[in-house]
Design a protein around this motif. Structure first.
Motif, PDB file in Angstrom:
ATOM      1  N   HIS A 182       0.840  -1.202   0.000  1.00 14.00           N
ATOM      2  CA  HIS A 182       0.000   0.000   0.000  1.00 14.00           C
ATOM      3  C   HIS A 182       0.874   1.250   0.000  1.00 14.00           C
ATOM      4  O   HIS A 182       0.831   2.042   0.945  1.00 14.00           O
ATOM      5  N   PRO A 183       1.638   1.433  -1.086  1.00  7.74           N
ATOM      6  CA  PRO A 183       2.525   2.612  -1.099  1.00  7.74           C
ATOM      7  C   PRO A 183       1.752   3.920  -1.047  1.00  7.74           C
ATOM      8  O   PRO A 183       2.284   4.947  -0.632  1.00  7.74           O
ATOM      9  N   GLU A 184       0.459   3.877  -1.421  1.00 14.53           N
ATOM     10  CA  GLU A 184      -0.354   5.105  -1.407  1.00 14.53           C
ATOM     11  C   GLU A 184      -0.625   5.579   0.023  1.00 14.53           C
ATOM     12  O   GLU A 184      -0.992   6.734   0.228  1.00 14.53           O
ATOM     13  N   ARG A 185      -0.412   4.704   0.993  1.00 17.14           N
ATOM     14  CA  ARG A 185      -0.654   5.132   2.385  1.00 17.14           C
ATOM     15  C   ARG A 185       0.515   5.921   2.973  1.00 17.14           C
ATOM     16  O   ARG A 185       0.412   6.448   4.071  1.00 17.14           O
ATOM     17  N   GLY A 186       1.653   5.920   2.260  1.00 17.34           N
ATOM     18  CA  GLY A 186       2.763   6.756   2.701  1.00 17.34           C
ATOM     19  C   GLY A 186       3.621   6.108   3.783  1.00 17.34           C
ATOM     20  O   GLY A 186       3.410   4.968   4.167  1.00 17.34           O
ATOM     21  N   VAL A 187       4.583   6.905   4.255  1.00 19.97           N
ATOM     22  CA  VAL A 187       5.554   6.424   5.239  1.00 19.97           C
ATOM     23  C   VAL A 187       5.070   6.781   6.633  1.00 19.97           C
ATOM     24  O   VAL A 187       4.565   7.878   6.858  1.00 19.97           O
ATOM     25  N   ARG A 188       5.190   5.824   7.556  1.00 21.65           N
ATOM     26  CA  ARG A 188       4.844   6.153   8.944  1.00 21.65           C
ATOM     27  C   ARG A 188       5.995   5.794   9.869  1.00 21.65           C
ATOM     28  O   ARG A 188       6.894   5.031   9.519  1.00 21.65           O
ATOM     29  N   ARG A 189       5.933   6.365  11.063  1.00 28.36           N
ATOM     30  CA  ARG A 189       6.997   6.186  12.040  1.00 28.36           C
ATOM     31  C   ARG A 189       6.679   5.000  12.941  1.00 28.36           C
ATOM     32  O   ARG A 189       5.548   4.844  13.401  1.00 28.36           O
ATOM     33  N   VAL A 190       7.693   4.155  13.171  1.00 30.18           N
ATOM     34  CA  VAL A 190       7.542   3.078  14.153  1.00 30.18           C
ATOM     35  C   VAL A 190       8.682   3.154  15.158  1.00 30.18           C
ATOM     36  O   VAL A 190       9.712   3.769  14.892  1.00 30.18           O
ATOM     37  N   LEU A 191       8.494   2.499  16.285  1.00 25.15           N
ATOM     38  CA  LEU A 191       9.460   2.523  17.394  1.00 25.15           C
ATOM     39  C   LEU A 191       9.858   3.959  17.716  1.00 25.15           C
ATOM     40  O   LEU A 191      11.011   4.245  18.025  1.00 25.15           O
ATOM     41  N   ASP A 192       8.885   4.854  17.657  1.00 27.03           N
ATOM     42  CA  ASP A 192       9.172   6.271  17.831  1.00 27.03           C
ATOM     43  C   ASP A 192       9.562   6.542  19.278  1.00 27.03           C
ATOM     44  O   ASP A 192       8.890   6.092  20.203  1.00 27.03           O
ATOM     45  N   GLY A 193      10.657   7.279  19.446  1.00 29.87           N
ATOM     46  CA  GLY A 193      11.060   7.684  20.794  1.00 29.87           C
ATOM     47  C   GLY A 193      11.524   6.551  21.675  1.00 29.87           C
ATOM     48  O   GLY A 193      11.341   6.598  22.888  1.00 29.87           O
ATOM     49  N   TYR A 194      12.184   5.515  21.066  1.00 33.56           N
ATOM     50  CA  TYR A 194      12.609   4.382  21.899  1.00 33.56           C
ATOM     51  C   TYR A 194      13.663   4.780  22.928  1.00 33.56           C
ATOM     52  O   TYR A 194      13.851   4.111  23.919  1.00 33.56           O
ATOM     53  N   GLY A 195      14.363   5.897  22.684  1.00 34.72           N
ATOM     54  CA  GLY A 195      15.374   6.339  23.647  1.00 34.72           C
ATOM     55  C   GLY A 195      14.772   7.077  24.828  1.00 34.72           C
ATOM     56  O   GLY A 195      15.476   7.416  25.769  1.00 34.72           O
ATOM     57  N   ARG A 196      13.476   7.323  24.764  1.00 35.00           N
ATOM     58  CA  ARG A 196      12.745   8.006  25.842  1.00 35.00           C
ATOM     59  C   ARG A 196      13.425   9.314  26.250  1.00 35.00           C
ATOM     60  O   ARG A 196      13.481   9.673  27.411  1.00 35.00           O
ATOM     61  N   GLY A 197      13.996  10.003  25.275  1.00 34.20           N
ATOM     62  CA  GLY A 197      14.558  11.325  25.549  1.00 34.20           C
ATOM     63  C   GLY A 197      15.897  11.323  26.256  1.00 34.20           C
ATOM     64  O   GLY A 197      16.443  12.386  26.551  1.00 34.20           O
ATOM     65  N   GLU A 198      16.435  10.144  26.520  1.00 31.67           N
ATOM     66  CA  GLU A 198      17.738  10.118  27.199  1.00 31.67           C
ATOM     67  C   GLU A 198      18.835  10.545  26.233  1.00 31.67           C
ATOM     68  O   GLU A 198      18.732  10.362  25.024  1.00 31.67           O
ATOM     69  N   GLN A 199      19.905  11.093  26.804  1.00 33.48           N
ATOM     70  CA  GLN A 199      21.055  11.496  26.010  1.00 33.48           C
ATOM     71  C   GLN A 199      21.644  10.259  25.320  1.00 33.48           C
ATOM     72  O   GLN A 199      21.962   9.285  25.987  1.00 33.48           O
ATOM     73  N   PRO A 200      21.743  10.265  23.992  1.00 31.27           N
ATOM     74  CA  PRO A 200      22.293   9.075  23.337  1.00 31.27           C
ATOM     75  C   PRO A 200      23.779   8.884  23.624  1.00 31.27           C
ATOM     76  O   PRO A 200      24.508   9.859  23.829  1.00 31.27           O
ATOM     77  N   LEU A 201      24.211   7.641  23.653  1.00 34.08           N
ATOM     78  CA  LEU A 201      25.633   7.328  23.788  1.00 34.08           C
ATOM     79  C   LEU A 201      26.304   7.551  22.429  1.00 34.08           C
ATOM     80  O   LEU A 201      25.655   7.481  21.391  1.00 34.08           O
ATOM     81  N   PRO A 202      27.621   7.839  22.454  1.00 34.82           N
ATOM     82  CA  PRO A 202      28.288   8.020  21.164  1.00 34.82           C
ATOM     83  C   PRO A 202      28.273   6.738  20.332  1.00 34.82           C
ATOM     84  O   PRO A 202      28.324   5.636  20.878  1.00 34.82           O
ATOM     85  N   VAL A 203      28.187   6.894  19.019  1.00 31.77           N
ATOM     86  CA  VAL A 203      28.123   5.771  18.085  1.00 31.77           C
ATOM     87  C   VAL A 203      29.401   5.789  17.253  1.00 31.77           C
ATOM     88  O   VAL A 203      29.617   6.719  16.487  1.00 31.77           O
TER      89      VAL A 203
END
Lengths: 109, 381
Positions: B215-236
């Motif tokens: 269903h490409p007509e439905r567009g892109v949606r966000r999943v697993l949004d905010g899994y970091g719960r706003g915490e400061q990310p560790l360096p990658v």
């Protein structure tokens, strides 16, 4: 910051900036740092440092920057970008030595 | 009559010295520092040949022709090299851009697409001749290029935060669909093994962008949004690579970014149902073919270890010290052994999956990606 502390900090900066060459790491550490540069920095900047997801680190680009600015980016990273801080893995002197290596081509593997 | 006899004799002498190469147990290992690939046999655990002259392979990936005869190697310097695994020679090579990251082969095996950083875009080639069929400039670094059913390619734009779909079903001029504002800095993407769902990982925010190709007509949606719960990310210190894997119960596992966790997602709802703490930033998460355990390797400075996640308990079952610079791993087709590339030890180590013990090592200089030919039959591989 007190005046005394500021003086110490300034002296520290002077002391660090002057012997950039004198503070060269020993040869085995140099080899480790160059391996880190090409293999691990290379994860983003490319093993040959010609760029990837990260910007190219070619001598032409690095020569346009100061050793201090390059080493500060290495140590602290660039917030808001994918560049992480490398301070846990090297000293300030070592970062400055790497910066000079980058300006002269980084001794390609 | 005399001519016929000669022909028969010639055929006989030919057949006596013909050696047959089956390709089902072959693979290639990238030798990233030397611009070479090693052709390997997974039954014999041997290097059959080293093929030179592939340019800069410091980042490289491989897809296979549908007959498993040819490996298409995508190099860092924009080189696309077609390697014949039977004759063990280069069958074709084009330098198609200045800086590339990966590629894909179409469902029908006739088109090979390459994603480029410089100049940013995708170029598509005829798999036989390596002649360019289409050029799709994007003005952005392209990541996460995959093949989708119906002669489509899907890819993401790192700088622009977009997902594009190129549909070649009507011929060499692709019909393009663009999805804007999918999220900040998509760094890689995957397609599910049924070819239905495209998922891009975001570096600039905690989440994934999902496109349902039914269903490409439905567009892109966000999943697993905010899994970091706003915490400061560790360096990658190295970007994860995304590959699809599901396990029993309809769960999928994806690497967190800036968090030392493997995220668990329910594929019925696309919602997060858990997270498995691991020892570092995950790079590859690969399921054993029996899907009982997942093998996870890590970014610098933890790239000498691999952790195994037990699927039933959703926890780490073993931590293996595999060797310095463990960059990639690939299971033999039915999963009794796993090959691990140890960049800093100039070796590929073969482990027994049942006993978790090393069996043998192959001397291969600065190995990175390991690719076995059964990938030829897998969408998105």
């Amino acid at each position: 910051m007190t005046a005394a502390l500021r003086l110490v900090a300034m002296l520290g900066a002077v002391a660090l900036s002057v012997p950039a060459v004198a503070a060269e790491p020993p040869p085995n550490r140099q080899a480790e740092l160059l391996a880190l540069l090409h293999q691990d920095c290379g994860s983003c900047h490319g093993m040959t440092l010609r760029g990837g997801l990260g910007l190219p680190l070619t001598p032409e680009r690095m020569d346009a920057l100061s050793v201090e600015s390059i080493s500060e980016t290495i140590l602290s990273g660039r917030p808001g970008t994918a560049m992480p801080p490398w301070a846990p893995f090297m000293t300030a002197d070592e970062a400055r030595w790497l910066a000079t290596q980058l300006q002269t081509g980084g001794n390609p593997p | 009559m005399k001519t016929l006899l000669l022909a028969v004799l010639a055929a006989l002498s030919l057949s006596a010295c013909v050696s047959v190469t089956a390709t089902g147990d072959l693979g290639v290992v990238i030798e990233r520092a030397d611009g070479k690939v090693a052709v390997v046999n997974t039954t014999e655990r041997t290097v059959l040949a080293e093929i030179d002259g592939l340019g800069d392979l410091s980042h490289a990936s491989v897809v296979f022709s549908r007959d498993q005869r040819f490996a298409f190697v995508f190099g860092r310097d924009g080189g696309l090299t077609k390697v014949d695994l039977v004759t063990q020679r280069i069958a074709g090579r084009v330098l198609q851009s200045g800086n590339s990251i990966g590629g894909a082969i179409s469902q029908d095996g006739r088109l090979v697409a390459v994603s480029n950083y410089e100049p940013g875009g995708v170029r598509v080639f005829d798999a036989d001749s390596l002649e360019m069929v289409a050029d799709i400039p994007t003005g952005s670094k392209v990541v996460g290029l995959v093949d989708a059913p119906g002669r489509r390619f899907v890819f993401s734009l790192f700088d622009a935060g977009e997902i594009w779909m190129a549909d070649f079903s009507q011929g060499p001029s692709p019909r393009m669909t663009r999805y804007a504002n999918v999220g900040k800095q998509p760094y890689d993407a995957l397609i599910t093994d049924d070819g239905r769902t495209y998922i891009a990982g975001l570096f600039g925010e905690d989440g994934f962008a999902l496109l349902d190709l039914w269903h490409p007509e439905r567009g892109v949606r966000r999943v697993l949004d905010g899994y970091g719960r706003g915490e400061q990310p560790l360096p990658v210190y190295k970007m994860p690579h995304l590959e699809w894997l599901t396990v029993s119960g309809g769960l999928a596992y994806l690497p967190a970014i800036g968090r030392h966790e493997v995220l668990v997602m329910d594929t019925a709802t696309w919602r997060q149902v858990g997270a498995v703490p691991v020892l570092g930033q995950p790079v590859f998460i690969v399921a054993q073919p029996d899907k009982r355990r997942l093998w996870v390797n890590f970014a610098f400075p933890d790239n000498d270890k691999v952790q195994l996640i037990d699927v039933e308990s959703r926890s780490v079952a073993a931590t293996l010290t595999t060797g310095k610079g463990t960059l990639h791993l690939e299971f033999t087709p039915r999963g009794e052994e796993v090959w691990l590339s140890l960049r800093d030890e100039d070796a590929v180590s073969v482990w027994d999956v049942a006993t978790l013990t090393p069996i043998t090592r192959l001397n291969i200089a600065k190995p990175s990606g390991i690719f076995f030919t059964p990938r030829a039959y897998k969408t998105g591989m």
